[in-house]
Design a protein around this motif. Structure first.
Motif, PDB file in Angstrom:
ATOM      1  N   THR A   3       0.828  -1.210   0.000  1.00  0.00           N
ATOM      2  CA  THR A   3       0.000   0.000   0.000  1.00  0.00           C
ATOM      3  C   THR A   3       0.859   1.255   0.000  1.00  0.00           C
ATOM      4  OG1 THR A   3      -1.673  -1.222   1.256  1.00  0.00           O
ATOM      5  CG2 THR A   3      -1.866   1.166   1.209  1.00  0.00           C
ATOM      6  N   VAL A   5       3.775   1.663  -1.332  1.00  0.00           N
ATOM      7  CA  VAL A   5       4.328   1.860  -2.677  1.00  0.00           C
ATOM      8  C   VAL A   5       3.281   2.493  -3.588  1.00  0.00           C
ATOM      9  CG1 VAL A   5       5.225   0.679  -4.710  1.00  0.00           C
ATOM     10  CG2 VAL A   5       5.979  -0.020  -2.444  1.00  0.00           C
ATOM     11  N   PHE A   6       2.067   2.002  -3.541  1.00  0.00           N
ATOM     12  CA  PHE A   6       1.014   2.556  -4.389  1.00  0.00           C
ATOM     13  C   PHE A   6       0.643   3.978  -3.970  1.00  0.00           C
ATOM     14  CE2 PHE A   6       0.250  -1.792  -5.807  1.00  0.00           C
ATOM     15  CZ  PHE A   6       0.056  -1.559  -7.151  1.00  0.00           C
ATOM     16  N   LYS A   8       2.645   6.156  -2.642  1.00  0.00           N
ATOM     17  CA  LYS A   8       3.722   7.011  -3.139  1.00  0.00           C
ATOM     18  C   LYS A   8       3.558   7.294  -4.636  1.00  0.00           C
ATOM     19  CE  LYS A   8       7.321   5.727   0.152  1.00  0.00           C
ATOM     20  NZ  LYS A   8       8.618   5.054   0.317  1.00  0.00           N
ATOM     21  N   LEU A   9       3.177   6.277  -5.396  1.00  0.00           N
ATOM     22  CA  LEU A   9       2.974   6.468  -6.832  1.00  0.00           C
ATOM     23  C   LEU A   9       1.789   7.384  -7.122  1.00  0.00           C
ATOM     24  CD1 LEU A   9       3.658   2.880  -8.193  1.00  0.00           C
ATOM     25  CD2 LEU A   9       5.077   4.910  -8.489  1.00  0.00           C
ATOM     26  N   VAL A  10       0.715   7.227  -6.375  1.00  0.00           N
ATOM     27  CA  VAL A  10      -0.446   8.095  -6.561  1.00  0.00           C
ATOM     28  C   VAL A  10      -0.097   9.524  -6.158  1.00  0.00           C
ATOM     29  CG1 VAL A  10      -2.793   8.570  -5.746  1.00  0.00           C
ATOM     30  CG2 VAL A  10      -2.131   6.251  -6.336  1.00  0.00           C
ATOM     31  N   LEU A  12       2.860  10.913  -6.288  1.00  0.00           N
ATOM     32  CA  LEU A  12       3.712  11.434  -7.350  1.00  0.00           C
ATOM     33  C   LEU A  12       2.881  11.853  -8.558  1.00  0.00           C
ATOM     34  CD1 LEU A  12       6.597  11.943  -8.412  1.00  0.00           C
ATOM     35  CD2 LEU A  12       6.554   9.601  -9.269  1.00  0.00           C
ATOM     36  N   ALA A  13       1.890  11.042  -8.895  1.00  0.00           N
ATOM     37  CA  ALA A  13       1.002  11.390 -10.013  1.00  0.00           C
ATOM     38  C   ALA A  13       0.227  12.666  -9.718  1.00  0.00           C
ATOM     39  CB  ALA A  13       0.041  10.236 -10.291  1.00  0.00           C
ATOM     40  N   ALA A  54      -7.420   4.567  -4.323  1.00  0.00           N
ATOM     41  CA  ALA A  54      -6.294   3.637  -4.474  1.00  0.00           C
ATOM     42  C   ALA A  54      -6.134   2.760  -3.238  1.00  0.00           C
ATOM     43  CB  ALA A  54      -5.013   4.412  -4.748  1.00  0.00           C
TER      44      ALA A  54
END
Length: 77
Positions: A3, A5-6, A8-10, A12-13, A54
Motif C-alpha cells: 500500500t 508503494v502505491f 507514493k505512486l499516486v 507522485l502522479a 487507491a
C-alpha cells in the motif's frame, strides 16, 4: 508495504498532474467573458479522493486474496 508503494505512486502522479491541470484549466477558461478563479481545494479534494480510491482498491484486493484457499490455486496450476 504494498500500500505504501502505491500511495507514493499516486502522490507522485498528483504532484505531476496538479500543475498541468491547473495550467490547462486556467488557459481554457481565460478566453471566456465570465470566468472563475480555480481554487486550491478543488485539486486537494481530487487528490484526496484519488488516494482514498487507491487505498480502498488495494485493501479490497488484499482481503480478497487472503480469503482464497491456497489449495484451489495450486490445483489450477
Amino acid at each position: 508495504m504494498l500500500t505504501i508503494v502505491f500511495v507514493k505512486l499516486v502522490f507522485l502522479a498528483i504532484l505531476i498532474a496538479t500543475p498541468l491541470a491547473w495550467l490547462a484549466m486556467d488557459q481554457g477558461i481565460s478566453d471566456f467573458a465570465y470566468h472563475i478563479h480555480i481554487q486550491w481545494w478543488t485539486f486537494a479534494f481530487a487528490g484526496i479522493m484519488a488516494l482514498i480510491l487507491a487505498t480502498t482498491t488495494i485493501g479490497w484486493q488484499a482481503i480478497r486474496s487472503a480469503k482464497v484457499n491456497p489449495i484451489h490455486s495450486l490445483r489450477d496450476e
